[in-house]
Structure formats: structure tokens, C-alpha cells
Design a protein around this motif. Structure first.
Motif, PDB file in Angstrom:
ATOM      1  N   UNK A 137       6.930 -21.473  15.183  1.00  0.00           N
ATOM      2  CA  UNK A 137       5.763 -21.087  15.973  1.00  0.00           C
ATOM      3  C   UNK A 137       5.380 -19.630  15.721  1.00  0.00           C
ATOM      4  N   UNK A 138       6.353 -18.727  15.688  1.00  0.00           N
ATOM      5  CA  UNK A 138       6.055 -17.317  15.451  1.00  0.00           C
ATOM      6  C   UNK A 138       5.553 -17.096  14.020  1.00  0.00           C
ATOM      7  N   UNK A 139       6.188 -17.780  13.069  1.00  0.00           N
ATOM      8  CA  UNK A 139       5.771 -17.585  11.677  1.00  0.00           C
ATOM      9  C   UNK A 139       4.388 -18.185  11.425  1.00  0.00           C
ATOM     10  N   UNK A 140       4.063 -19.264  12.124  1.00  0.00           N
ATOM     11  CA  UNK A 140       2.706 -19.805  12.021  1.00  0.00           C
ATOM     12  C   UNK A 140       1.700 -18.781  12.512  1.00  0.00           C
ATOM     13  N   UNK A 141       1.963 -18.151  13.648  1.00  0.00           N
ATOM     14  CA  UNK A 141       1.033 -17.158  14.186  1.00  0.00           C
ATOM     15  C   UNK A 141       0.903 -15.966  13.238  1.00  0.00           C
TER      16      UNK A 141
END
Length: 342
Positions: A137-141
């Protein structure tokens, strides 16, 4: 499966009728009606409106109630309206708030589809464990914001190899999750005061006290029931034991967590969370949990939805077929168990 000549069991639906088509799609409804004398057009929802209606007539001869979401509490009115009732087959999870003392005292058998509902919750949790282990989720953002490729330094702490997963509660969901975790390269820890060390080992987990599990886990996932003794189980001091960057997953009940303390941890950025349940539910519009980048918030979707509801209906049909064959329900809920299960 009963023979075509067998007497069909007088049955009444009690739920919000909007759920009937997905719980019992046409082929499953046809199978149900081979065992049940039931009218899908007569559904109990408001007991105060039953007198003098077709519902009252059906209830008077009912041997079985098939219940679901939207069913009224089965208290004194149900005992009076259905004097021949011998079983409640619940096409959902917990029956704690559903079945009143009057039916328990009368010895009415109660069955629940909680085991069937446990599977999608366990599947959701497994998916979230894998995704948070990859910090998806963080890397997608980050990728959405910058479009830049990742460097080795960006992913130094990412991965599921040897990740420690702490499971709180060997409930139906907890046990299904433990089964699903077996093929993966995790170290699985378990806290449940009702599970012996030997049983925990058989479930593929190392038993630990709650505080030690919180200290050692990379990912903590909650699967305990909502009981007086589990409310705020994860309070401020216990949340503080989870390591920096750790993940909390809650698919159980929001009341198990002190949400003010959790919000402080999440706003600080020290922890990450996947929350399918909250307290209150839904959260107020102004809650920072709606927009924090380290929070993945979903609207109570882990349990059975859409085509998964048919699995719950199938459980009820199979239970009714057992009753027709003179057998007890396979998913019997015992009154004494309500002190420690959802």
C-alpha cells in the motif's frame, strides 16, 4: 438427502428478505424446498406486525426458523408464536444477540453458519498479511506520486520471508487463517488463553502470552470474540509493545482496540494498520484514519458478501437435511459456549 416421499419440515424464514436471493439462489432454493415446507414470500422481520397475518399462521406450525441478518431478536414473542419450534438455523455468524433465554430454556437446537463465514474473513486476512509484508500500500502510493522506480534501499525492509505473524484468538476465523498460513514462509505465533501449548503446536503456531506476542510480531492480526473481558484488549500500553513499523490487522470487532490510542499511534506514523472494523463503525467523516497513508480502511467487507453468501445458505440447507434424516445439526451452538465465543 431425504426421499421425495419424506415429510417436509415446516419452515419459516426470519431475516431481511433482501438477503434471500443471494443466500438461496434458485438451484439452492429448489434443493431447500425438497426438505422444507417453506414459502419464500413469507418472511418474519417485524414480530409486532405478525399477528393476524400469513406470517402468524406460518409461525404457529413452524418447526424450524431459518434466520439471517435483519432477523428480530428471538425472545418471548418467538416462543409464544412458534410453539412447535425445534430448531433455529442461522444463515450468518454469531447467535449471541439473536436467541433469547426462552428458546434456550425450551431446548430449541441452534445452528450457525459461522464456520462458513469464517473462510472469507480468513482469506481477506491472508491477503492483507501478504500485501502488508510487501509494503504494497505504501509503495503503491509512492509510485503513484513519483512514478520513479524503486531502489534497493527503498525495499530493504520489505518481504514475507520469515515474517513473524501474531494471531490473537484461535476462533473459527483464527483457525482457518492458521490453516491458510501453513504453506507460507512465516513464523506464526498464537495467543489464546483457551488453547493448550500442545494444541497450538498442532495448529502450526508457537503459543505466547499476549504481551510477548505483541513484542515479537511484525504483523498482529485480531480474531478474538467481542466479550466484556476482550473489550479494549489492545489498549495504549499494549499497542506500544508492537515494534516500530509493525502492522495491526483487525477483521474482528472494533471494540477489541482502544481506537483513541490506535489513532495516536497511526497519526505518529509509528504503526501501520488494516482495519475492516472500527469503533465507532463507520468512523466519523473527520477521522484522520480515512486519509492516513499508513492505514488501509475497508467498510466491513471481510465477511461473506456477494456470491459468498451462497456458502452460508448451503450450510443451512445441509443442516436441514440432517434434521430430516434424524441427525443433530453439524454446526450446533451450545448455550454454555456463548461465554467465550462470538
Amino acid at each position: 438427502m431425504p426421499s421425495p416421499e419424506a415429510r417436509r419440515i415446516r419452515t419459516v424464514f426470519a431475516m431481511n428478505p433482501v438477503h434471500l436471493p443471494r443466500l438461496f439462489p434458485p438451484r439452492l432454493m429448489e434443493r431447500l424446498r425438497r426438505t422444507a415446507d417453506v414459502d419464500p414470500g413469507v418472511v418474519v422481520r417485524d414480530p409486532t406486525g405478525a399477528a393476524g397475518t400469513a406470517v402468524a399462521g406460518r409461525l404457529a406450525g413452524a418447526e424450524v426458523l431459518i434466520t439471517g441478518w435483519g432477523c428480530p431478536h428471538l425472545g418471548a414473542w418467538a416462543a409464544a408464536a412458534a410453539p412447535r419450534l425445534r430448531a433455529v438455523l442461522h444463515a450468518a455468524g454469531s447467535v449471541r444477540a439473536l436467541v433469547g433465554e426462552e428458546l434456550w430454556e425450551r431446548g430449541v437446537a441452534v445452528s450457525s453458519a459461522a464456520a462458513a463465514n469464517a473462510l472469507p474473513v480468513a482469506e481477506y486476512t491472508l491477503g492483507m498479511i501478504l500485501l502488508t509484508g510487501k509494503d504494497a500500500f505504501a509503495l503503491r502510493e509512492r509510485f503513484r506520486a513519483t512514478g520513479a522506480p524503486l531502489s534497493p534501499a527503498d525495499t530493504a525492509g520489505v518481504g514475507n520471508h520469515g515474517r513473524r505473524v501474531g494471531v490473537i484468538g484461535a476462533s473459527r476465523v483464527g483457525r482457518r487463517l492458521l490453516e491458510l498460513l501453513r504453506p507460507f514462509d512465516f513464523e506464526v505465533l498464537l495467543h489464546d488463553p483457551y488453547v493448550s501449548d500442545a494444541e497450538a503446536a498442532g495448529l502450526g503456531a508457537a503459543p505466547l502470552a499476549l504481551e510477548e506476542l505483541l513484542r515479537r510480531s511484525d504483523i498482529v492480526t485480531l480474531h478474538a470474540p467481542d466479550l466484556p473481558e476482550t473489550r479494549r484488549l489492545l489498549d495504549g500500553p499494549r499497542l506500544a509493545l508492537i515494534r516500530d513499523g509493525g502492522v495491526l490487522i483487525n477483521t474482528s470487532r472494533g471494540a477489541l482496540v482502544d481506537h483513541d490510542a490506535l489513532t495516536r499511534e497511526l497519526v505518529s506514523g509509528r504503526l501501520r494498520a488494516v482495519l475492516d472494523v472500527t469503533e465507532p463503525e463507520p468512523l466519523p467523516a473527520g477521522s484522520p484514519l480515512h486519509t492516513l497513508p499508513n492505514v488501509f480502511l475497508t467498510p466491513h467487507i471481510a465477511g461473506s458478501l456477494g456470491n459468498e453468501l451462497e456458502r452460508l445458505g448451503l450450510t443451512v440447507v445441509e443442516e436441514l437435511e440432517r434434521l430430516a434424516a434424524g441427525l443433530p445439526p453439524d454446526h450446533l451452538v451450545r448455550r454454555a459456549d456463548l461465554a467465550r465465543v462470538a
